[in-house]
Design a protein around this motif. Sequence first.
Motif, PDB file in Angstrom:
ATOM      1  N   GLY A 107      32.746  30.166  49.874  1.00 35.07           N
ATOM      2  CA  GLY A 107      33.754  30.671  48.952  1.00 35.07           C
ATOM      3  C   GLY A 107      34.808  29.620  48.657  1.00 35.07           C
ATOM      4  O   GLY A 107      35.613  29.784  47.744  1.00 35.07           O
TER       5      GLY A 107
ATOM      6  N   GLU B  40      32.321  33.279  44.187  1.00 36.14           N
ATOM      7  CA  GLU B  40      33.485  34.157  44.051  1.00 36.14           C
ATOM      8  C   GLU B  40      33.403  35.348  45.004  1.00 36.14           C
ATOM      9  O   GLU B  40      34.408  35.764  45.570  1.00 36.14           O
ATOM     10  CB  GLU B  40      33.643  34.635  42.607  1.00 36.14           C
TER      11      GLU B  40
ATOM     12  N   ARG C 230      34.363  34.023  48.412  1.00 37.99           N
ATOM     13  CA  ARG C 230      35.805  33.740  48.411  1.00 37.99           C
ATOM     14  C   ARG C 230      36.572  35.043  48.622  1.00 37.99           C
ATOM     15  O   ARG C 230      37.476  35.128  49.463  1.00 37.99           O
ATOM     16  CB  ARG C 230      36.219  33.077  47.098  1.00 37.99           C
ATOM     17  N   ALA C 231      36.219  36.082  47.884  1.00 42.76           N
ATOM     18  CA  ALA C 231      36.906  37.368  47.965  1.00 42.76           C
ATOM     19  C   ALA C 231      36.660  38.042  49.320  1.00 42.76           C
ATOM     20  O   ALA C 231      37.599  38.538  49.956  1.00 42.76           O
ATOM     21  CB  ALA C 231      36.444  38.273  46.824  1.00 42.76           C
TER      22      ALA C 231
ATOM     23  N   SER D  84      38.490  36.436  52.155  1.00 45.23           N
ATOM     24  CA  SER D  84      39.945  36.630  52.081  1.00 45.23           C
ATOM     25  C   SER D  84      40.325  38.057  52.469  1.00 45.23           C
ATOM     26  O   SER D  84      41.505  38.348  52.655  1.00 45.23           O
ATOM     27  CB  SER D  84      40.466  36.305  50.677  1.00 45.23           C
TER      28      SER D  84
ATOM     29  N   ASP E 161      40.088  40.807  50.620  1.00 47.33           N
ATOM     30  CA  ASP E 161      40.805  41.451  49.516  1.00 47.33           C
ATOM     31  C   ASP E 161      39.817  42.224  48.644  1.00 47.33           C
ATOM     32  O   ASP E 161      38.934  41.634  48.013  1.00 47.33           O
ATOM     33  CB  ASP E 161      41.527  40.375  48.708  1.00 47.33           C
TER      34      ASP E 161
ATOM     35  N   PRO F 148      39.331  41.474  44.306  1.00 48.16           N
ATOM     36  CA  PRO F 148      38.400  40.451  43.805  1.00 48.16           C
ATOM     37  C   PRO F 148      36.952  40.698  44.219  1.00 48.16           C
ATOM     38  O   PRO F 148      36.029  40.249  43.537  1.00 48.16           O
ATOM     39  CB  PRO F 148      38.936  39.137  44.368  1.00 48.16           C
ATOM     40  N   VAL F 149      36.709  41.420  45.318  1.00 47.95           N
ATOM     41  CA  VAL F 149      35.346  41.805  45.664  1.00 47.95           C
ATOM     42  C   VAL F 149      34.818  42.740  44.584  1.00 47.95           C
ATOM     43  O   VAL F 149      33.702  42.585  44.087  1.00 47.95           O
ATOM     44  CB  VAL F 149      35.273  42.465  47.063  1.00 47.95           C
TER      45      VAL F 149
ATOM     46  N   TYR G 267      33.665  48.257  52.430  1.00 47.10           N
ATOM     47  CA  TYR G 267      34.491  47.049  52.475  1.00 47.10           C
ATOM     48  C   TYR G 267      35.892  47.372  52.982  1.00 47.10           C
ATOM     49  O   TYR G 267      36.468  46.624  53.774  1.00 47.10           O
ATOM     50  CB  TYR G 267      34.574  46.387  51.097  1.00 47.10           C
TER      51      TYR G 267
END
Length: 157
Positions: free
Chosen positions: A10, A26, A29-30, A33, A35, A38-39, A69
Amino acid sequence: MQRNLLEVTGDEAKAEDGGALDALIEFYRAFNSGDLAPVQAVWAVGHEPSMDNPIGGIRRGWRTIAEGYSRIFEGRTNVQVTFHDFSSQGGDDWHLFVGRERGVCQTPERPMTVAFRTTRWFVRRDGAWLQLHHHGSVEDPKMLAAYQELILGDAGR
């Protein structure tokens, strides 16, 4: 342009070429993090998406996937994974990534090394690559039991 990455954390720079690999980057990355917004941005919405993994079993529809999640992101457990040893194939409107994840699942009390077999299927919708399905499994039954205890044991705290 086809890039050949050996792993995805990510943290990689995206090619910005409209390819599915950027969506995969992406996602990681999400996820790493912790979060949810963005997921969600890289997942298909509605009732079509599906997920099958050791924590949530089979989930159908974005709402139930988001609940899974959220359980991880809002709990006391921090999960960080890297996607590696993967193959990548696709067409104009679909792309499949099949590989492995390795990383750490950590609570304030203890860290645990994790390893999963992972499949992520993306589809192109209105010019954007969105994840439609994820399947994850664990090869080591002892690791699976310990991972489930860390994640699912978090629910009541």
